[in-house]
Design an enzyme around this catalytic site. Structure first.
Site, PDB file in Angstrom:
ATOM      1  N   GLY A 189      27.697   3.200 -33.592  1.00 41.65           N
ATOM      2  CA  GLY A 189      27.736   2.946 -32.156  1.00 41.65           C
ATOM      3  C   GLY A 189      27.230   1.598 -31.659  1.00 41.65           C
ATOM      4  O   GLY A 189      27.086   1.417 -30.459  1.00 41.65           O
ATOM      5  N   GLY A 190      26.978   0.656 -32.576  1.00 39.52           N
ATOM      6  CA  GLY A 190      26.505  -0.664 -32.124  1.00 39.52           C
ATOM      7  C   GLY A 190      27.468  -1.296 -31.131  1.00 39.52           C
ATOM      8  O   GLY A 190      27.060  -1.770 -30.060  1.00 39.52           O
ATOM      9  N   LYS A 191      28.751  -1.252 -31.469  1.00 36.33           N
ATOM     10  CA  LYS A 191      29.739  -1.896 -30.587  1.00 36.33           C
ATOM     11  C   LYS A 191      29.972  -1.047 -29.333  1.00 36.33           C
ATOM     12  O   LYS A 191      30.269  -1.580 -28.269  1.00 36.33           O
ATOM     13  CB  LYS A 191      31.047  -2.144 -31.339  1.00 36.33           C
ATOM     14  CG  LYS A 191      30.846  -3.077 -32.513  1.00 36.33           C
ATOM     15  CD  LYS A 191      32.113  -3.393 -33.245  1.00 36.33           C
ATOM     16  CE  LYS A 191      31.820  -4.121 -34.548  1.00 36.33           C
ATOM     17  NZ  LYS A 191      31.168  -3.269 -35.566  1.00 36.33           N
ATOM     18  N   ARG A 246      28.792  11.439 -38.450  1.00 35.75           N
ATOM     19  CA  ARG A 246      28.593  10.111 -37.860  1.00 35.75           C
ATOM     20  C   ARG A 246      28.686  10.174 -36.337  1.00 35.75           C
ATOM     21  O   ARG A 246      28.048   9.420 -35.621  1.00 35.75           O
ATOM     22  CB  ARG A 246      29.587   9.111 -38.448  1.00 35.75           C
ATOM     23  CG  ARG A 246      29.219   8.751 -39.896  1.00 35.75           C
ATOM     24  CD  ARG A 246      30.236   7.841 -40.523  1.00 35.75           C
ATOM     25  NE  ARG A 246      30.280   6.511 -39.933  1.00 35.75           N
ATOM     26  CZ  ARG A 246      29.620   5.450 -40.376  1.00 35.75           C
ATOM     27  NH1 ARG A 246      28.845   5.559 -41.428  1.00 35.75           N
ATOM     28  NH2 ARG A 246      29.737   4.272 -39.786  1.00 35.75           N
ATOM     29  N   ASP A 248      40.814  12.562 -35.433  1.00 35.51           N
ATOM     30  CA  ASP A 248      41.413  11.627 -36.379  1.00 35.51           C
ATOM     31  C   ASP A 248      42.153  10.555 -35.565  1.00 35.51           C
ATOM     32  O   ASP A 248      43.132  10.850 -34.874  1.00 35.51           O
ATOM     33  CB  ASP A 248      42.379  12.396 -37.287  1.00 35.51           C
ATOM     34  CG  ASP A 248      43.078  11.488 -38.271  1.00 35.51           C
ATOM     35  OD1 ASP A 248      42.885  10.253 -38.195  1.00 35.51           O
ATOM     36  OD2 ASP A 248      43.820  12.012 -39.124  1.00 35.51           O
ATOM     37  N   GLY A 249      41.673   9.332 -35.658  1.00 36.02           N
ATOM     38  CA  GLY A 249      42.255   8.249 -34.853  1.00 36.02           C
ATOM     39  C   GLY A 249      43.710   7.965 -35.177  1.00 36.02           C
ATOM     40  O   GLY A 249      44.434   7.398 -34.357  1.00 36.02           O
ATOM     41  N   CYS A 292      34.507  -5.160 -41.830  1.00 34.60           N
ATOM     42  CA  CYS A 292      33.404  -5.926 -42.421  1.00 34.60           C
ATOM     43  C   CYS A 292      33.686  -6.154 -43.905  1.00 34.60           C
ATOM     44  O   CYS A 292      32.814  -5.994 -44.742  1.00 34.60           O
ATOM     45  CB  CYS A 292      32.060  -5.266 -42.174  1.00 34.60           C
ATOM     46  SG  CYS A 292      31.969  -3.548 -42.669  1.00 34.60           S
TER      47      CYS A 292
HETATM   48  N1  SAM Z   1      32.212   0.636 -34.700  1.00 37.39           N
HETATM   49  C1  SAM Z   1      31.075   1.159 -35.433  1.00 37.39           C
HETATM   50  C2  SAM Z   1      29.827   0.419 -35.015  1.00 37.39           C
HETATM   51  O1  SAM Z   1      29.917  -0.712 -34.529  1.00 37.39           O
HETATM   52  O2  SAM Z   1      28.743   0.993 -35.168  1.00 37.39           O
HETATM   53  C3  SAM Z   1      31.296   1.116 -36.933  1.00 37.39           C
HETATM   54  C4  SAM Z   1      32.554   1.810 -37.372  1.00 37.39           C
HETATM   55  S1  SAM Z   1      32.721   1.956 -39.119  1.00 37.39           S
HETATM   56  C5  SAM Z   1      33.140   0.352 -39.589  1.00 37.39           C
HETATM   57  C6  SAM Z   1      34.231   2.814 -39.271  1.00 37.39           C
HETATM   58  C7  SAM Z   1      34.188   4.232 -38.767  1.00 37.39           C
HETATM   59  O3  SAM Z   1      35.514   4.756 -38.829  1.00 37.39           O
HETATM   60  C8  SAM Z   1      33.328   5.205 -39.557  1.00 37.39           C
HETATM   61  O4  SAM Z   1      32.298   5.687 -38.751  1.00 37.39           O
HETATM   62  C9  SAM Z   1      34.282   6.338 -39.942  1.00 37.39           C
HETATM   63  O5  SAM Z   1      33.713   7.621 -39.820  1.00 37.39           O
HETATM   64  C10 SAM Z   1      35.413   6.160 -38.956  1.00 37.39           C
HETATM   65  N2  SAM Z   1      36.722   6.669 -39.377  1.00 37.39           N
HETATM   66  C11 SAM Z   1      37.228   6.785 -40.630  1.00 37.39           C
HETATM   67  N3  SAM Z   1      38.464   7.304 -40.586  1.00 37.39           N
HETATM   68  C12 SAM Z   1      38.757   7.524 -39.276  1.00 37.39           C
HETATM   69  C13 SAM Z   1      39.875   8.060 -38.582  1.00 37.39           C
HETATM   70  N4  SAM Z   1      40.969   8.497 -39.243  1.00 37.39           N
HETATM   71  N5  SAM Z   1      39.825   8.145 -37.239  1.00 37.39           N
HETATM   72  C14 SAM Z   1      38.723   7.721 -36.566  1.00 37.39           C
HETATM   73  N6  SAM Z   1      37.630   7.232 -37.165  1.00 37.39           N
HETATM   74  C15 SAM Z   1      37.642   7.119 -38.510  1.00 37.39           C
END
Ligand code: SAM
Length: 311
Positions: free
Chosen positions: A115-117, A138, A166-167, A237
């Protein structure tokens, strides 16, 4: 082997940066901050890297100068019982800054946890924010972060929605003015240093192989969810071109061929000039911008690419 071929002479310096302790930034909590907090950070030698630049933003993020590896103390509770700052890789604010959220905007953070962003987007005061993450555990962490930083009045359905979907199956189309797709990736720095649940484990090979596909599908969802004229930022990242530029190219192609969505890549080269004091950027990134780890400015890797949906 992959990265030494990709970066050539630059690789030894990027590699040693990745293997060394990363630097953090302290994102000031606009909802609780007091003069005392920023005064304390300044007296430690940190300064607000955003206010030293011509980029206008409501955010303040304190960093130590190049070469200074002082650590920030953990944040304390301030006014209203909210934590005073959030520690994060300062480069991870660049995708939020690139989105240029305004108070009238509806925004979607498709992969939001921890959640930082999301916090930064809320501090940029958008009208409505939908924060989503597919992982339930998460997502719980995201909710805890929001409770620790965001005042009660913002936890209302009109301002903020947290979901765990699921995104890749995101149902909303042409609804949001701004969409952030901060995709799951090989998280290079983390993968080098942490054994537990490492994506380079043999057990997770299949998952690793399909990452570019998942990333492409997530970006496609983002492009479908944004209104014509609106912007999507894709970020990761990792240093991997397969997960960065190639994903953007593939998603743009599919958006046009499958959904008739035309998009235009937005030029972020000005970021290189504006933020060069704080971050090291790759000079010749083919598409988008990449912050490279460096011992004197050990942030990143952070890739970002901004896309405007034309129709
Ligand atoms: N934006 C976050 C931050 O700034 O704290 C970090 C996000 S992290 C790089 C990627 C995230 O994508 C993970 O928390 C993971 O659970 C999520 N994720 C993985 N597959 C996904 C999907 N199909 N739909 C939505 N989120 C997904």
């Amino acid at each position: 082997m992959t990265y030494s071929a990709q970066f050539g002479d630059l690789w030894p310096s990027v590699r040693i940066g990745l293997l060394s302790e990363q630097k953090y930034g302290a994102l000031i909590n606009n909802f609780s901050s007091e003069e005392r907090v920023t005064g304390d950070l300044r007296s430690m030698g940190a300064s607000d890297f955003l206010h030293e630049t011509p980029h206008t933003s409501d955010l303040s993020c304190y960093t130590f100068p190049r070469g200074d590896i002082t650590r920030f103390p953990p944040a304390r509770s301030g006014a209203r019982g909210l934590l005073e700052y959030y520690l994060l890789d300062a480069a991870s604010l660049l995708p939020v800054l690139a989105l240029s959220v305004r108070p009238e905007h509806r925004a979607l953070d498709l992969c939001a946890a921890p959640g930082g962003k999301t916090l930064a987007l809320l501090m940029e005061s958008c009208r409505y924010l939908a924060a989503n993450d597919a992982s339930l555990s998460r997502c719980r962490r995201l909710r805890r972060v929001l409770l620790s930083y965001i005042p009660q009045e913002l936890h209302s359905e009109e301002r903020l929605r947290v979901t765990s979907e699921d995104g890749t199956e995101w149902p909303e189309e042409a609804v949001y003015d701004r969409v952030l797709v901060d995709a799951p990736c090989t998280a290079d720095r983390h993968s080098l240093l942490e054994e537990e649940n490492n994506i380079f484990n043999r057990m997770r090979m299949k998952e690793r192989q399909v990452l570019p596909l998942l990333q492409t599908q997530l970006l496609l969802s983002g492009l479908r969810a944004v209104v014509p004229g609106g912007d999507v930022v894709y970020s990761t990242c990792t240093l991997s071109t397969l997960q960065n530029e190639c994903v953007v190219e593939r998603a743009l192609g599919l958006a046009a061929s499958e959904y008739g969505i035309r998009t235009e890549v937005q030029d972020l080269r000005c970021f290189r000039e504006i933020f060069k004091k704080t971050f090291d950027f790759q000079k010749d990134c083919r598409l988008g911008e990449l912050v490279l780890p460096n011992l004197t400015a050990n942030y990143g890797p952070l890739y970002l690419c901004k896309l405007r949906r034309l129709h």
